[in-house]
Scaffold this active site. Structure first.
Site, PDB file in Angstrom:
ATOM      1  N   ASP A  20       0.829  -1.213   0.000  1.00 43.49           N
ATOM      2  CA  ASP A  20       0.000   0.000   0.000  1.00 43.49           C
ATOM      3  C   ASP A  20       0.863   1.263   0.000  1.00 43.49           C
ATOM      4  OD1 ASP A  20      -2.338   1.400  -0.041  1.00 43.49           O
ATOM      5  OD2 ASP A  20      -2.822   1.088   2.084  1.00 43.49           O
ATOM      6  N   HIS A  37       2.374   3.438  -9.016  1.00 47.21           N
ATOM      7  CA  HIS A  37       2.193   2.001  -9.270  1.00 47.21           C
ATOM      8  C   HIS A  37       3.393   1.450 -10.053  1.00 47.21           C
ATOM      9  CE1 HIS A  37      -1.702   2.309  -7.562  1.00 47.21           C
ATOM     10  NE2 HIS A  37      -2.264   2.927  -8.569  1.00 47.21           N
ATOM     11  N   LEU A 131      10.570 -20.287  -5.212  1.00 44.01           N
ATOM     12  CA  LEU A 131       9.542 -19.448  -4.587  1.00 44.01           C
ATOM     13  C   LEU A 131       8.212 -19.529  -5.342  1.00 44.01           C
ATOM     14  CD1 LEU A 131       8.796 -17.060  -2.602  1.00 44.01           C
ATOM     15  CD2 LEU A 131       9.506 -15.532  -4.461  1.00 44.01           C
ATOM     16  N   LEU A 195      -6.807  -4.711   7.464  1.00 44.24           N
ATOM     17  CA  LEU A 195      -6.605  -5.885   6.611  1.00 44.24           C
ATOM     18  C   LEU A 195      -7.201  -5.678   5.224  1.00 44.24           C
ATOM     19  CD1 LEU A 195      -5.198  -8.519   7.156  1.00 44.24           C
ATOM     20  CD2 LEU A 195      -7.280  -9.397   8.208  1.00 44.24           C
ATOM     21  N   GLU A 207       1.288 -13.378  12.275  1.00 43.16           N
ATOM     22  CA  GLU A 207       1.894 -12.207  12.916  1.00 43.16           C
ATOM     23  C   GLU A 207       1.800 -11.028  11.953  1.00 43.16           C
ATOM     24  OE1 GLU A 207       2.994 -12.140  15.996  1.00 43.16           O
ATOM     25  OE2 GLU A 207       2.623 -14.281  16.289  1.00 43.16           O
TER      26      GLU A 207
HETATM   27  C1  IPE Z   1      -5.486  -2.707  -0.217  1.00 45.03           C
HETATM   28  O1  IPE Z   1      -5.109  -1.381  -0.402  1.00 45.03           O
HETATM   29  C2  IPE Z   1      -5.464  -3.436  -1.509  1.00 45.03           C
HETATM   30  C3  IPE Z   1      -4.158  -3.583  -2.155  1.00 45.03           C
HETATM   31  C4  IPE Z   1      -3.016  -3.234  -1.653  1.00 45.03           C
HETATM   32  C5  IPE Z   1      -4.206  -4.195  -3.444  1.00 45.03           C
HETATM   33  P1  IPE Z   1      -6.188  -0.219  -0.548  1.00 45.03           P
HETATM   34  O2  IPE Z   1      -5.445   1.023  -0.684  1.00 45.03           O
HETATM   35  O3  IPE Z   1      -7.170  -0.562  -1.600  1.00 45.03           O
HETATM   36  O4  IPE Z   1      -6.928  -0.320   0.864  1.00 45.03           O
HETATM   37  P2  IPE Z   1      -7.905   0.695   1.599  1.00 45.03           P
HETATM   38  O5  IPE Z   1      -9.023   1.003   0.676  1.00 45.03           O
HETATM   39  O6  IPE Z   1      -7.113   1.909   1.929  1.00 45.03           O
HETATM   40  O7  IPE Z   1      -8.346  -0.037   2.822  1.00 45.03           O
HETATM   41  C1  IPE Z   2      -1.567   0.258  -3.382  1.00 41.78           C
HETATM   42  O1  IPE Z   2      -1.342   1.622  -3.433  1.00 41.78           O
HETATM   43  C2  IPE Z   2      -1.768  -0.344  -4.756  1.00 41.78           C
HETATM   44  C3  IPE Z   2      -3.159  -0.744  -5.043  1.00 41.78           C
HETATM   45  C4  IPE Z   2      -4.146  -0.754  -4.196  1.00 41.78           C
HETATM   46  C5  IPE Z   2      -3.418  -1.203  -6.389  1.00 41.78           C
HETATM   47  P1  IPE Z   2      -2.543   2.656  -3.427  1.00 41.78           P
HETATM   48  O2  IPE Z   2      -2.946   2.918  -4.839  1.00 41.78           O
HETATM   49  O3  IPE Z   2      -3.638   2.176  -2.568  1.00 41.78           O
HETATM   50  O4  IPE Z   2      -1.850   3.924  -2.820  1.00 41.78           O
HETATM   51  P2  IPE Z   2      -2.460   4.925  -1.745  1.00 41.78           P
HETATM   52  O5  IPE Z   2      -2.949   4.091  -0.597  1.00 41.78           O
HETATM   53  O6  IPE Z   2      -3.560   5.672  -2.406  1.00 41.78           O
HETATM   54  O7  IPE Z   2      -1.302   5.789  -1.357  1.00 41.78           O
HETATM   55 MG    MG Z   3      -4.047   2.397  -0.612  1.00 37.12          MG
END
Ligand code: IPE
Ligand code: IPE
Ligand code: MG
Length: 247
Positions: A20, A37, A131, A195, A207
């Site tokens: 994230d 990304h 892996l 989560l 964990e």
């Molecule tokens: C969770 O991240 C999904 C992925 C990392 C693919 P999000 O950025 O979508 O989660 P929320 O919406 O902040 O909970």
């Molecule tokens: C996680 O990064 C990647 C995906 C959910 C695809 P985000 O795109 O959620 O990035 P933030 O949370 O907005 O910074």
């Molecule tokens: Mg995010």
């Protein structure tokens, strides 16, 4: 901070990561979210390499959740394109490194180009014994459990199983992760403490490790720090410390 080395005798068999913070990483640089990304793919490469080096057996990466379909169409399309291009570009190298590519999630909901590229990658790496790199795509824990319940209901209706015969193992066997060990360690980057519908069933005794680091900045050292943190914990599984220490 320089990382120590994780204890090679206590490496988690399965590490799951909620990658994230790509969007915020890009925003800090006044760039579009997709730029983050793209940068995130580099972090994936580093973490896959480090896991291979450590002998981790399963690495499950949350790449796109069921809920992520609700993002702006432009971002969803860009993510799907990035996915196709990345799999195409990286698979030969992953294959060379004996990585086996797998996927969990609602594969049917992905664009045809994605499905084709994933199938190709799975086929190319099918015989690899290193892996297991599992991509969670169009995945959510509730979707997965609902899907499992539907399958068990069919078995009930067909008389293949009786209600009292349903055990935790029956359910686990119907999940996308059937035959995989449960993750010992789950990492979430970017300072979010939730989560977000990832591996709900499988993380009952996992964990959790949270870090403020945004996903594109996550690297081998960050992974090592997470594993070392994990190695310093006492996993009791409901028992007492005294019971755990009796060998
Ligand atoms: C969770 O991240 C999904 C992925 C990392 C693919 P999000 O950025 O979508 O989660 P929320 O919406 O902040 O909970
Ligand atoms: C996680 O990064 C990647 C995906 C959910 C695809 P985000 O795109 O959620 O990035 P933030 O949370 O907005 O910074
Ligand atoms: Mg995010």
């Amino acid at each position: 901070m320089s990382a120590g080395q994780p204890d090679p005798n206590n490496i988690p068999r399965h590490i799951a990561i909620i990658m994230d913070g790509n969007g915020r990483w890009a925003k800090l640089r006044d760039k579009a979210r997709i730029y983050g990304h793209h940068a995130g793919v580099e972090a994936v490469r580093k973490v896959v390499e480090a896991c291979t080096e450590l002998g981790v057996e399963y690495l499950t990466l949350y790449a796109f959740s069921t809920e992520n379909w609700k993002r702006p169409e432009e971002e969803v399309n860009a993510l799907m394109e990035l996915l196709v291009r990345t799999i195409r570009r990286e698979t030969p190298e992953l294959d060379k490194n004996n990585v086996h590519i797998g996927m969990i999630g609602d594969g049917h909901s992905l664009p045809p180009a994605c499905i084709a590229e994933l199938e190709e990658a799975k086929k190319m790496t099918a015989d690899n014994t290193g892996l297991n790199l599992i991509l969670a795509l169009s995945y959510s824990g509730r979707w997965e459990i609902t899907h499992a319940v539907q399958q068990i209901a069919k078995d009930l209706v067909n008389g293949n199983i009786k209600p009292e015969e349903i055990t935790e193992q029956t359910i686990a066997d119907k999940l996308n992760t059937a035959n995989m060990p449960e993750p010992e360690l789950l990492i979430r980057t970017s300072g979010e403490y939730r989560l977000s519908n990832f591996l709900l069933w499988q993380t009952a005794y996992t964990e959790y490790y949270f870090t403020e680091t945004l996903w594109p900045d996550f690297d081998k050292e960050a992974l090592f720090n997470a594993i070392i943190d994990y190695q310093n914990r006492e996993r009791r599984f409901g028992k007492t410390t005294e019971q755990i220490q009796v060998k």
